[in-house]
Design a protein around this motif. Structure first.
Motif, PDB file in Angstrom:
ATOM      1  N   ILE A  32     -33.850  38.507 -40.483  1.00  0.00           N
ATOM      2  CA  ILE A  32     -32.564  38.037 -40.998  1.00  0.00           C
ATOM      3  C   ILE A  32     -32.586  36.527 -41.149  1.00  0.00           C
ATOM      4  CG2 ILE A  32     -31.581  38.015 -38.651  1.00  0.00           C
ATOM      5  CD1 ILE A  32     -28.825  38.597 -40.003  1.00  0.00           C
ATOM      6  N   ILE A  33     -32.086  36.068 -42.269  1.00  0.00           N
ATOM      7  CA  ILE A  33     -31.876  34.639 -42.527  1.00  0.00           C
ATOM      8  C   ILE A  33     -30.372  34.434 -42.665  1.00  0.00           C
ATOM      9  CG2 ILE A  33     -32.241  32.723 -44.135  1.00  0.00           C
ATOM     10  CD1 ILE A  33     -34.849  34.044 -44.980  1.00  0.00           C
ATOM     11  N   HIS A  34     -29.817  33.604 -41.801  1.00  0.00           N
ATOM     12  CA  HIS A  34     -28.396  33.278 -41.880  1.00  0.00           C
ATOM     13  C   HIS A  34     -28.202  32.099 -42.820  1.00  0.00           C
ATOM     14  CE1 HIS A  34     -27.114  35.879 -38.516  1.00  0.00           C
ATOM     15  NE2 HIS A  34     -28.312  35.606 -38.013  1.00  0.00           N
ATOM     16  N   VAL A  35     -27.102  32.131 -43.552  1.00  0.00           N
ATOM     17  CA  VAL A  35     -26.760  31.055 -44.482  1.00  0.00           C
ATOM     18  C   VAL A  35     -25.356  30.577 -44.139  1.00  0.00           C
ATOM     19  CG1 VAL A  35     -26.393  30.463 -46.909  1.00  0.00           C
ATOM     20  CG2 VAL A  35     -28.201  32.077 -46.287  1.00  0.00           C
ATOM     21  N   THR A  36     -25.204  29.270 -43.985  1.00  0.00           N
ATOM     22  CA  THR A  36     -23.876  28.741 -43.679  1.00  0.00           C
ATOM     23  C   THR A  36     -22.948  28.937 -44.881  1.00  0.00           C
ATOM     24  OG1 THR A  36     -24.489  26.524 -44.424  1.00  0.00           O
ATOM     25  CG2 THR A  36     -24.779  27.016 -42.072  1.00  0.00           C
ATOM     26  N   PRO A  37     -21.637  29.040 -44.656  1.00  0.00           N
ATOM     27  CA  PRO A  37     -20.709  29.356 -45.751  1.00  0.00           C
ATOM     28  C   PRO A  37     -20.636  28.238 -46.781  1.00  0.00           C
ATOM     29  CG  PRO A  37     -19.503  28.822 -43.747  1.00  0.00           C
ATOM     30  CD  PRO A  37     -20.943  28.940 -43.357  1.00  0.00           C
ATOM     31  N   PRO A  38     -20.293  28.576 -48.013  1.00  0.00           N
ATOM     32  CA  PRO A  38     -20.123  27.553 -49.050  1.00  0.00           C
ATOM     33  C   PRO A  38     -18.879  26.708 -48.790  1.00  0.00           C
ATOM     34  CG  PRO A  38     -19.464  29.697 -49.877  1.00  0.00           C
ATOM     35  CD  PRO A  38     -20.053  29.930 -48.515  1.00  0.00           C
ATOM     36  N   VAL A  39     -18.662  25.741 -49.655  1.00  0.00           N
ATOM     37  CA  VAL A  39     -17.518  24.847 -49.470  1.00  0.00           C
ATOM     38  C   VAL A  39     -16.220  25.550 -49.886  1.00  0.00           C
ATOM     39  CG1 VAL A  39     -18.889  22.781 -49.846  1.00  0.00           C
ATOM     40  CG2 VAL A  39     -17.706  23.825 -51.773  1.00  0.00           C
ATOM     41  N   TYR A  40     -15.142  25.122 -49.276  1.00  0.00           N
ATOM     42  CA  TYR A  40     -13.796  25.491 -49.720  1.00  0.00           C
ATOM     43  C   TYR A  40     -13.343  24.361 -50.636  1.00  0.00           C
ATOM     44  CZ  TYR A  40      -8.861  26.792 -49.565  1.00  0.00           C
ATOM     45  OH  TYR A  40      -7.581  27.158 -49.902  1.00  0.00           O
ATOM     46  N   ASP A  41     -13.251  24.657 -51.935  1.00  0.00           N
ATOM     47  CA  ASP A  41     -13.079  23.610 -52.949  1.00  0.00           C
ATOM     48  C   ASP A  41     -11.600  23.298 -53.179  1.00  0.00           C
ATOM     49  OD1 ASP A  41     -13.523  21.785 -54.924  1.00  0.00           O
ATOM     50  OD2 ASP A  41     -14.184  23.249 -56.433  1.00  0.00           O
ATOM     51  N   LYS A  42     -10.948  22.761 -52.128  1.00  0.00           N
ATOM     52  CA  LYS A  42      -9.535  22.400 -52.229  1.00  0.00           C
ATOM     53  C   LYS A  42      -9.387  21.118 -53.039  1.00  0.00           C
ATOM     54  CE  LYS A  42      -5.564  21.331 -49.254  1.00  0.00           C
ATOM     55  NZ  LYS A  42      -5.112  21.245 -47.847  1.00  0.00           N
ATOM     56  N   ARG A  43      -8.338  21.091 -53.892  1.00  0.00           N
ATOM     57  CA  ARG A  43      -8.073  19.913 -54.715  1.00  0.00           C
ATOM     58  C   ARG A  43      -6.573  19.630 -54.690  1.00  0.00           C
ATOM     59  NH1 ARG A  43     -11.137  23.566 -57.131  1.00  0.00           N
ATOM     60  NH2 ARG A  43      -9.540  24.288 -58.596  1.00  0.00           N
ATOM     61  N   PRO A  44      -6.151  18.413 -54.978  1.00  0.00           N
ATOM     62  CA  PRO A  44      -4.716  18.094 -54.916  1.00  0.00           C
ATOM     63  C   PRO A  44      -3.853  19.056 -55.718  1.00  0.00           C
ATOM     64  CG  PRO A  44      -5.998  16.094 -55.161  1.00  0.00           C
ATOM     65  CD  PRO A  44      -6.962  17.212 -55.303  1.00  0.00           C
ATOM     66  N   ASP A  45      -4.394  19.504 -56.872  1.00  0.00           N
ATOM     67  CA  ASP A  45      -3.609  20.399 -57.715  1.00  0.00           C
ATOM     68  C   ASP A  45      -3.890  21.872 -57.418  1.00  0.00           C
ATOM     69  OD1 ASP A  45      -6.230  20.239 -58.669  1.00  0.00           O
ATOM     70  OD2 ASP A  45      -5.614  20.800 -60.701  1.00  0.00           O
ATOM     71  N   LYS A  46      -4.779  22.130 -56.436  1.00  0.00           N
ATOM     72  CA  LYS A  46      -5.169  23.506 -56.147  1.00  0.00           C
ATOM     73  C   LYS A  46      -5.460  23.652 -54.657  1.00  0.00           C
ATOM     74  CE  LYS A  46      -6.032  27.543 -58.084  1.00  0.00           C
ATOM     75  NZ  LYS A  46      -5.078  28.247 -58.977  1.00  0.00           N
ATOM     76  N   PRO A  47      -4.424  23.846 -53.833  1.00  0.00           N
ATOM     77  CA  PRO A  47      -4.666  23.990 -52.389  1.00  0.00           C
ATOM     78  C   PRO A  47      -5.293  25.327 -52.018  1.00  0.00           C
ATOM     79  CG  PRO A  47      -2.346  24.287 -52.885  1.00  0.00           C
ATOM     80  CD  PRO A  47      -2.985  23.841 -54.163  1.00  0.00           C
ATOM     81  N   GLY A  48      -5.117  26.340 -52.868  1.00  0.00           N
ATOM     82  CA  GLY A  48      -5.697  27.637 -52.590  1.00  0.00           C
ATOM     83  C   GLY A  48      -4.984  28.379 -51.480  1.00  0.00           C
ATOM     84  N   PRO A  49      -5.552  29.483 -50.981  1.00  0.00           N
ATOM     85  CA  PRO A  49      -4.865  30.308 -49.980  1.00  0.00           C
ATOM     86  C   PRO A  49      -4.666  29.612 -48.636  1.00  0.00           C
ATOM     87  CG  PRO A  49      -7.120  31.055 -50.304  1.00  0.00           C
ATOM     88  CD  PRO A  49      -6.851  30.070 -51.379  1.00  0.00           C
ATOM     89  N   ALA A  50      -5.398  28.520 -48.387  1.00  0.00           N
ATOM     90  CA  ALA A  50      -5.243  27.814 -47.112  1.00  0.00           C
ATOM     91  C   ALA A  50      -4.042  26.881 -47.125  1.00  0.00           C
ATOM     92  CB  ALA A  50      -6.504  27.023 -46.788  1.00  0.00           C
ATOM     93  N   GLY A  51      -3.465  26.637 -48.276  1.00  0.00           N
ATOM     94  CA  GLY A  51      -2.298  25.755 -48.334  1.00  0.00           C
ATOM     95  C   GLY A  51      -2.634  24.358 -47.844  1.00  0.00           C
TER      96      GLY A  51
END
Length: 472
Positions: free
Chosen positions: A75-94
């Protein structure tokens, strides 16, 4: 992997599906040799960093690691990708700094290297690539909805994985152009296996279409894999400014063989042959009126010609003569071609070597080559102005009902009576501008003779549709 779900997931229709629930079944169904695991994006549930949720993530990853090793795989573990939050797009994390949560998850995963885990860091390099890209273009986006990557985001992830696997050259590329030729078939294979394995293992997400039975899906996937591997060098080529697709293949120059004197008269025509040119008329050809016929010889005129009748498996006999005195060089020296089913070319070219031939062309483009795929085993060319013959034994490709390739085409060729191909596998259409990729077509298609701007001549052409005798 955390097994958690936020309140109101999917508008309350069903909780977030998780691998923890089906892990044992997935490993039993897929029987992996290697698992590359990238988890974390959903495991914090888009909430602030919380020890309870973090503990669930750690427990899930350790369970995954142990289960994979117990199944006999690496098994090779891979760290998670970035959460691409932007001023105009907070996404589900608010308002939550969710990328900081993924930072913490990534650091913990990387710390497990001390315990012997193989961990590739995607999160850190991806953040650096995004920052560098935004320094050049502030509008750069890796995930339009902050979570799911676009093509640029996926390529950033791939570059980090490639670097982690040791392929620094591929990882340094700004675009995935070097992989583009592989992607359609790789994607088809992935979808086949994903759908089949998901259906067989079972899952908790409603509305997912069932895949094929595993045996059928794996058989189709193996065929795709074999096809990709057989063309890997062609697929690893690149398109140049001229439009030509060039492969990283270094062919040795075929040794020269003297085929003996040229025949004074055309070869005898078998009684069951379909005569395509008898020295009198090109009526069996579409466009034949554009090629002059005189003294029993047809000379390449304006445009390619193709037979009015279609053919599949066959024995094709072609007699041709290259211009004398020779003019031009490389691909401009007595160039024409015999295209089986309009798309699989045996090259016609002045490749006679006597020390005065000037710059030579590439081996997989010389006379007798299965163009851009396989040079002739030997160079059996006669001098320009002397009659030459091809006897081509062709087995057409076979396709499944869904259009996928069942069996590739094959070809054997005698050039002036000398074997230059013996059951050579045809990897797909012999294009100048792209790598070979099969596309389903009819069982019978015309033969084509190419106009490449050179006055190549033909005198006797016939074909025998070929069917083996089958016992009962």
């Amino acid at each position: 992997m955390s097994g958690l779900s936020e309140e109101g997931h999917a508008e309350g229709k069903f909780p977030r599906p998780d691998l923890a629930e089906r892990l044992d079944r997935v490993l039993r169904v897929t029987r992996p040799d290697l698992v590359i695991a990238c988890y974390g994006m959903n495991c914090g549930i888009y909430q602030p960093l919380d020890e309870g949720r973090f503990a669930k993530f750690r427990t899930g990853m350790e369970k995954l690691h142990t289960a994979v090793e117990k199944a006999g795989a690496k098994i090779i573990h891979v760290t998670p990708p970035v959460y691409d939050k932007r001023p105009d797009k907070p996404g589900p994390a608010g308002a939550t700094d969710y990328d900081a949560v993924l930072d913490a998850y990534s650091k913990w995963l990387l710390s497990k290297r001390a315990d012997g885990w193989i961990v590739i860091d995607v999160h850190g390099p991806m953040k650096e690539m995004l920052a560098a890209a935004r320094a050049k273009d502030p509008a750069t986006i890796y995930a339009p909805d902050t979570v799911h990557p676009n093509d640029d985001g996926y390529w950033a992830m791939a570059r980090a994985v490639l670097a982690g696997l040791g392929d620094t050259k591929a990882a340094a590329a700004d675009t995935p152009a070097g992989f583009a030729a592989f992607l359609p078939e790789v994607t088809t294979r992935l979808q086949l296996l994903r759908d089949a394995y998901l259906a067989a293992a079972g899952h908790l997400r409603p509305g997912v279409n069932a895949g094929l039975p595993i045996g059928e899906a794996e058989a189709k996937a193996r065929a795709i894999t074999e096809s990709i591997r057989s063309r890997r060098l062609q697929l690893r080529g690149e398109k140049h400014a001229s439009g030509e697709w060039r492969m990283p293949i270094e062919w040795p120059r075929p040794r020269v063989v003297d085929p003996g004197p040229a025949p004074a008269a055309p070869a005898a025509v078998p009684g069951d042959a379909v005569v395509l040119f008898d020295g009198k008329s090109l009526d069996p050809w579409v466009g034949g009126e554009k090629w002059p016929v005189a003294d029993g010889v047809a000379t390449v005129g304006k445009g390619a010609i193709q037979t009015k009748q279609g053919f599949g498996d066959c024995h094709l006999h072609v007699e041709f003569r290259l211009p004398s005195p020779a003019e031009g060089k490389g691909q401009g020296r007595g160039n024409s071609g015999v295209f089986l089913m309009q798309q699989y070319e045996i090259q016609v070219l002045d490749s006679f070597e006597d020390g005065t031939d000037g710059p030579l062309t590439y081996p997989d483009g010389q006379c007798g080559a299965l163009y851009k795929q396989q040079p002739p085993a030997v160079n059996a060319c006669r001098k320009p102005g002397e009659w030459q013959t091809y006897d081509i034994l062709f087995t057409r490709p076979r396709f499944n009902a869904d259009g996928s390739l069942a069996k590739p085409g094959r070809v054997s060729v005698l050039h002036n009576g000398v074997a230059i191909h013996s059951d050579t596998v045809i990897k797909g259409p012999t294009a100048w501008h792209e790598p070979p990729v099969y596309k389903a077509h009819a069982d019978a298609l015309p033969i084509t003779l190419q106009d490449h701007g050179n006055p190549v001549q033909f005198r006797s052409i016939w074909i025998r549709p070929f069917e083996p005798v089958l016992g009962k």
